[in-house]
Enzyme design. Structure first.
Site, PDB file in Angstrom:
ATOM      1  N   HIS A 126       0.698  -1.169   0.119  1.00 18.91           N
ATOM      2  CA  HIS A 126       0.015  -0.012  -0.046  1.00 18.91           C
ATOM      3  C   HIS A 126       0.808   1.004   0.074  1.00 18.91           C
ATOM      4  O   HIS A 126       0.667   2.039  -0.956  1.00 18.91           O
ATOM      5  CB  HIS A 126      -0.911  -0.234   1.115  1.00 18.91           C
ATOM      6  CG  HIS A 126      -1.604   1.128   1.409  1.00 18.91           C
ATOM      7  ND1 HIS A 126      -3.014   1.333   1.036  1.00 18.91           N
ATOM      8  CD2 HIS A 126      -1.356   2.561   1.971  1.00 18.91           C
ATOM      9  CE1 HIS A 126      -3.508   2.680   1.247  1.00 18.91           C
ATOM     10  NE2 HIS A 126      -2.584   3.315   1.907  1.00 18.91           N
ATOM     11  N   HIS A 139       1.717   4.713  -2.875  1.00 19.59           N
ATOM     12  CA  HIS A 139       2.024   6.263  -2.615  1.00 19.59           C
ATOM     13  C   HIS A 139       3.386   6.617  -3.075  1.00 19.59           C
ATOM     14  O   HIS A 139       3.508   7.874  -3.813  1.00 19.59           O
ATOM     15  CB  HIS A 139       1.948   6.565  -1.095  1.00 19.59           C
ATOM     16  CG  HIS A 139       0.662   6.442  -0.458  1.00 19.59           C
ATOM     17  ND1 HIS A 139      -0.366   7.091  -1.080  1.00 19.59           N
ATOM     18  CD2 HIS A 139       0.249   6.115   0.769  1.00 19.59           C
ATOM     19  CE1 HIS A 139      -1.721   6.862  -0.440  1.00 19.59           C
ATOM     20  NE2 HIS A 139      -0.900   6.145   0.770  1.00 19.59           N
TER      21      HIS A 139
END
Lengths: 79, 168
Positions: B119, B123
């Site tokens: 995850h 970003h």
């Protein structure tokens, strides 16, 4: 009903911190009383909309459950 | 999916990463494996490639830290925020920080390092949070089965919007 009041205050404290951390909410002397047009209610609605929850602006059980979950520390609203 | 304002992304296809320190919760070999697997989630659907560095500067600097850790965004102890990462760019850009106050694991107990790292690296590569609760880029951690992990189509659409599909 003191127990209920305490739980509600704890819940509001929790969600306020959540909104500050992840939704750029700045507390401005607002009390814990729910007001339909307050900045905090607007932020709760924004958060509920993001997560696909019922957009009530109120601290319901689904919203409270969500703010207690582990999550990415990056804000949901990026500048 | 969504991207950061201004759609920052890496202008190169070969990126370097460096693990600055290790959590005591896992053996270094397990941390290395989790990080490598998390990066491969993204490299498998794009032309991106990742090279591990053991010293010097790297595009994605990875570290474990508790509470304040010199980036003005302190961690909050066990639970709550488990990690954060920065959009592509110089300096902090691309870096990923993991909260040492979590219990990092390689299975379904505690907080699975591979899943969180995958995850956060989203970003690092330019993806912002997704509203799809089944997407990897959804901001809330959920228990999952590491043996059957599959990148959600929303995440694939997002990363390929930025970098295009895999060459192969």
């Amino acid at each position: 009903f003191p127990a209920d009041t305490r739980q509600k205050k704890e819940g509001m404290g929790l969600i306020q911190k959540y909104l500050e951390n992840y939704y750029g909410f700045k507390k401005d002397g607002e009390s814990f009383i729910w007001k339909s047009n307050s900045p905090m209610t607007k932020k709760i609605k924004e958060m509920q909309e993001f997560f696909g929850l019922e957009v009530s602006g109120k601290l319901d059980s689904g919203t409270l459950d969500l703010v207690q979950k582990r999550r990415c520390g990056f804000p949901d609203v990026a500048g | 999916f969504s991207t950061f304002a201004g759609e920052p992304k890496w202008a190169k296809q070969v990126l370097t990463y460096r693990i600055l320190n290790y959590t005591p919760d896992l053996r270094p070999t397990h941390v290395n494996a989790a990080i490598k697997k998390a990066l491969s989630v993204w490299s498998s659907v794009t032309p991106l490639k990742f090279i591990k560095k053991d010293r010097g500067d790297a595009d994605i600097m990875i570290s474990f830290a508790a509470r304040g850790h010199d980036d003005f965004i302190p961690f909050d102890g066990p639970g709550g925020s488990v990690a954060h990462a920065y959009a592509p760019g110089k300096g902090f850009g691309g870096d990923a920080h993991f909260d040492e106050d979590e219990t990092w694991t390689k299975n379904t107990e505690g907080t699975n390092l591979f899943y969180v790292a995958a995850h956060e690296f989203g970003h690092s590569l330019g993806l912002f949070h997704s509203k799809d609760p089944n997407a990897l880029m959804y901001p809330v951690y959920r228990k999952f089965d590491p043996s059957v992990f599959r990148l959600h189509q929303d995440d694939i659409n997002g990363i390929q919007y930025l970098y295009g599909p895999s060459d192969t």
